[in-house]
Design an enzyme around this catalytic site. Structure first.
Site, PDB file in Angstrom:
ATOM      1  N   ASP A   1     -10.580   4.058  10.412  1.00 38.68           N
ATOM      2  CA  ASP A   1      -9.959   2.888  11.026  1.00 38.68           C
ATOM      3  C   ASP A   1     -10.390   2.655  12.468  1.00 38.68           C
ATOM      4  OD1 ASP A   1      -8.251   1.717   8.894  1.00 38.68           O
ATOM      5  OD2 ASP A   1      -7.332   3.697   8.908  1.00 38.68           O
TER       6      ASP A   1
ATOM      7  N   LYS B   1      -6.872   2.746  -2.721  1.00 41.95           N
ATOM      8  CA  LYS B   1      -7.462   3.700  -1.789  1.00 41.95           C
ATOM      9  C   LYS B   1      -8.178   4.794  -2.558  1.00 41.95           C
ATOM     10  CE  LYS B   1      -6.280   6.136   2.420  1.00 41.95           C
ATOM     11  NZ  LYS B   1      -5.487   6.051   3.626  1.00 41.95           N
TER      12      LYS B   1
ATOM     13  N   ASP C   1      -9.679  -2.852   1.243  1.00 45.44           N
ATOM     14  CA  ASP C   1      -9.801  -2.329   2.607  1.00 45.44           C
ATOM     15  C   ASP C   1     -11.198  -1.723   2.719  1.00 45.44           C
ATOM     16  OD1 ASP C   1      -9.781  -0.293   4.730  1.00 45.44           O
ATOM     17  OD2 ASP C   1      -7.642  -0.680   4.904  1.00 45.44           O
TER      18      ASP C   1
ATOM     19  N   TRP D   1       0.859  -1.188   0.000  1.00 49.52           N
ATOM     20  CA  TRP D   1       0.000   0.000   0.000  1.00 49.52           C
ATOM     21  C   TRP D   1       0.892   1.233   0.000  1.00 49.52           C
ATOM     22  CZ3 TRP D   1      -0.314   3.948   3.714  1.00 49.52           C
ATOM     23  CH2 TRP D   1      -1.192   4.981   3.318  1.00 49.52           C
TER      24      TRP D   1
ATOM     25  N   ASP E   1     -12.210   7.234   6.212  1.00 48.88           N
ATOM     26  CA  ASP E   1     -11.351   6.068   6.440  1.00 48.88           C
ATOM     27  C   ASP E   1     -10.730   6.154   7.838  1.00 48.88           C
ATOM     28  OD1 ASP E   1      -9.792   3.814   5.927  1.00 48.88           O
ATOM     29  OD2 ASP E   1      -8.159   5.001   5.071  1.00 48.88           O
TER      30      ASP E   1
ATOM     31  N   HIS F   1     -11.755   2.019   2.241  1.00 45.64           N
ATOM     32  CA  HIS F   1     -11.149   2.691   1.097  1.00 45.64           C
ATOM     33  C   HIS F   1     -12.075   2.921  -0.085  1.00 45.64           C
ATOM     34  CE1 HIS F   1      -6.721   1.827   2.369  1.00 45.64           C
ATOM     35  NE2 HIS F   1      -7.453   2.366   3.319  1.00 45.64           N
TER      36      HIS F   1
ATOM     37  N   HIS G   1      -8.731  -6.049   4.105  1.00 46.25           N
ATOM     38  CA  HIS G   1      -8.396  -5.330   5.329  1.00 46.25           C
ATOM     39  C   HIS G   1      -9.742  -4.939   5.912  1.00 46.25           C
ATOM     40  CE1 HIS G   1      -4.001  -3.728   5.026  1.00 46.25           C
ATOM     41  NE2 HIS G   1      -4.068  -5.019   5.258  1.00 46.25           N
TER      42      HIS G   1
ATOM     43  N   ASP H   1      -7.518  -4.205   9.845  1.00 47.94           N
ATOM     44  CA  ASP H   1      -6.751  -2.959   9.761  1.00 47.94           C
ATOM     45  C   ASP H   1      -7.505  -1.847  10.469  1.00 47.94           C
ATOM     46  OD1 ASP H   1      -4.970  -0.999   9.161  1.00 47.94           O
ATOM     47  OD2 ASP H   1      -5.437  -0.882   7.019  1.00 47.94           O
TER      48      ASP H   1
ATOM     49  N   GLU I   1      -3.026  -2.881  -2.537  1.00 44.68           N
ATOM     50  CA  GLU I   1      -4.172  -2.280  -1.844  1.00 44.68           C
ATOM     51  C   GLU I   1      -4.475  -0.883  -2.383  1.00 44.68           C
ATOM     52  OE1 GLU I   1      -3.490  -1.759   2.354  1.00 44.68           O
ATOM     53  OE2 GLU I   1      -5.513  -1.014   2.728  1.00 44.68           O
TER      54      GLU I   1
HETATM   55  C1  RNT Z   1      -3.856   2.868   4.758  1.00 44.19           C
HETATM   56  C2  RNT Z   1      -3.989   1.432   4.470  1.00 44.19           C
HETATM   57  C3  RNT Z   1      -2.899   0.558   5.003  1.00 44.19           C
HETATM   58  C4  RNT Z   1      -2.463   0.915   6.401  1.00 44.19           C
HETATM   59  C5  RNT Z   1      -1.539  -0.103   7.030  1.00 44.19           C
HETATM   60  C6  RNT Z   1      -0.862   0.435   8.244  1.00 44.19           C
HETATM   61  O1  RNT Z   1      -4.949   3.598   4.369  1.00 44.19           O
HETATM   62  O2  RNT Z   1      -5.233   0.964   4.917  1.00 44.19           O
HETATM   63  O3  RNT Z   1      -3.276  -0.761   4.903  1.00 44.19           O
HETATM   64  O4  RNT Z   1      -3.542   1.110   7.248  1.00 44.19           O
HETATM   65  O5  RNT Z   1      -0.673  -0.590   6.117  1.00 44.19           O
HETATM   66 ZN    ZN Z   2      -5.549  -1.147   4.848  1.00 41.37          ZN
END
Ligand code: RNT
Ligand code: ZN
Length: 417
Positions: free
Chosen positions: A295, A227, A258, A184, A293, A261, A285, A325, A225
């Site tokens: 998290d 985004k 993810d 990523w 986003d 994302h 993720h 994640d 990955e």
């Molecule tokens: C960031 C991505 C990525 C990170 C990690 C720490 O937007 O989601 O995966 O969160 O690699």
């Molecule tokens: Zn991620």
């Protein structure tokens, strides 16, 4: 009523529908979740000249007890694993290298810098996954890495990714368990770009160089990955969904989705089936985006259940590599891992305890009223009793009893840091 008694009663509800609860629990036992190490230290890592977190991701909160050494982080993960049923994997980032106080540039990292992790994983029978770290570094300061216009910077990050794949291959070989290496990058622009194509061309070329090195697939597979946006890359992200979807399919790599994302109403649960028609595997993720986003720790919400259902009903348990994640520093970090991972497992169990074949048949026959009625009925089925029994069976605390362990660990360990 005891856990067993509740379980036996609950089981009858499911048996009415021909659902084999014991078989479901057996299946659940075998599903590994890749637990991200970075919840334990707010994505800091252990580099000698540790930089502030960058790359457009952010951790908020200052709950006491953050791990600041590899020993502490491993100890914390061990504690969390005692509260999570099943055998799982731990997901590492390159910044978790151990270099004995010596400064080692990221493009110079070697397998030996992860030997402690490997020994530890062996001891606890854990698989490991890996990520090159293309943020929190002076060479990522202007928000561009593999797509940077400056060749020297691009080359540095290419070498870092190559080194990461070699490390991952070594780890996979040592542990006898294939490592997933996920790339990523934060690359993007804050404001409307004048050229969207050129950075993407450069990213494509960089990835080609990274993957041109043959790595033994028995020990490592690669994912990319995408985004939608990040802090500071609100207008444009080089590695968008379409970019990586195209790249992965054409180059036989895994797409990593993810859940934070995509656009807020765009659901990853709706993407898995499509991807699996064109790719053998897909990686996830699992996160919880709150308005963006963000998290947040994964909760047992509708989208998580839907992801669990999609994995189960599409016969995709061996095809979806489930990783987590999230990073929340405003609550106890061991609890964050425990809650998030247990929820992921619950969602899979939820999927396993559905009359999926019957539901599919109703759909095919156009019986949409029945489909809706059944889906709603199962929402209030005694699912919790089955989950509790599973936790007991697996020797981990039932219901919220794990909070006692967390509190005790906090008192004995975390508050003394
Ligand atoms: C960031 C991505 C990525 C990170 C990690 C720490 O937007 O989601 O995966 O969160 O690699
Ligand atoms: Zn991620």
């Amino acid at each position: 009523m005891s856990i067993e008694q509740s379980y036996h009663l609950a089981k009858q509800y499911y048996q009415k529908w021909g659902i084999d609860v014991e078989a479901a629990l057996e299946t659940l036992k075998k599903i590994p979740i890749s637990i991200h190490c970075w919840q334990g230290d707010d994505v800091s890592g252990f580099e000698v000249d540790q930089q502030e977190l960058s790359g457009g991701i952010d951790v908020t909160g200052n709950y006491p007890g953050k791990a600041t050494t590899p020993e502490q982080l491993r100890k914390d993960i061990e504690q969390a694993l005692q509260l999570i049923p099943g055998k799982h994997r731990i997901n590492l980032h390159a910044i978790y290298a151990e270099t004995n106080g010596e400064k080692v540039e990221r493009d110079q990292l070697e397998p030996k810098h992860f030997q402690n992790w490997i020994d530890w994983a062996k001891k606890h029978q854990l698989g490991l996954d890996f990520n090159p770290t293309l943020f929190s570094h002076p060479k990522a300061d202007d928000g561009l890495t593999l797509s940077h216009p400056n060749k020297e910077i691009r080359d540095f990050w290419i070498r870092h990714c190559q080194a990461s794949r070699r490390i991952a291959e070594h780890i996979g070989k040592e542990l006898g368990s294939q490592t997933l290496t996920n790339i990523w990058i934060p690359d993007g622009y804050k404001d409307t770009p004048a050229d969207r194509l050129t950075p993407r061309k450069r990213l494509k070329a960089s990835l080609d160089r990274i993957f041109s090195e043959e790595i033994d697939e028995r020990y490592n597979i690669d994912a990319v990955e995408s985004k939608l946006f990040g802090i500071g890359s609100e207008a444009y992200v080089v590695g968008s969904h379409e970019f990586y979807l195209g790249y992965a399919l054409k180059n036989n790599k895994l797409c990593l989705l993810d859940t934070g994302h995509y656009h807020p109403t765009e659901m990853v649960s709706n993407k898995i089936s499509s991807l699996l028609l064109f790719s053998d595997k897909v990686a996830l993720h699992v996160s919880r985006p709150v308005r963006w986003d963000s998290d947040h720790v994964v909760t047992f919400d509708d989208e998580l259940k839907e992801i669990g259902l999609e994995i189960v009903r599409n016969d995709a348990i061996d095809k979806v590599m489930i990783g987590l994640d999230f990073f929340d520093a405003s609550i106890n970090r061991i609890a964050a891992w425990t809650i998030g991972t247990r929820n992921m497992l619950k969602a899979l169990l939820y999927g396993l305890l559905m009359p999926n074949e019957q539901l599919k048949a109703y759909q095919e026959e156009g019986h949409f009223t029945d489909r809706l009625a059944i889906l709603e009925t199962f929402k209030t089925y005694p699912f919790g009793a089955i989950w509790d029994y599973y936790c007991q069976l697996m020797g981990v605390p039932v219901e919220m009893d794990w909070m006692q362990d967390v509190r005790e660990y906090e008192k004995q360990e975390l508050l003394n840091r």
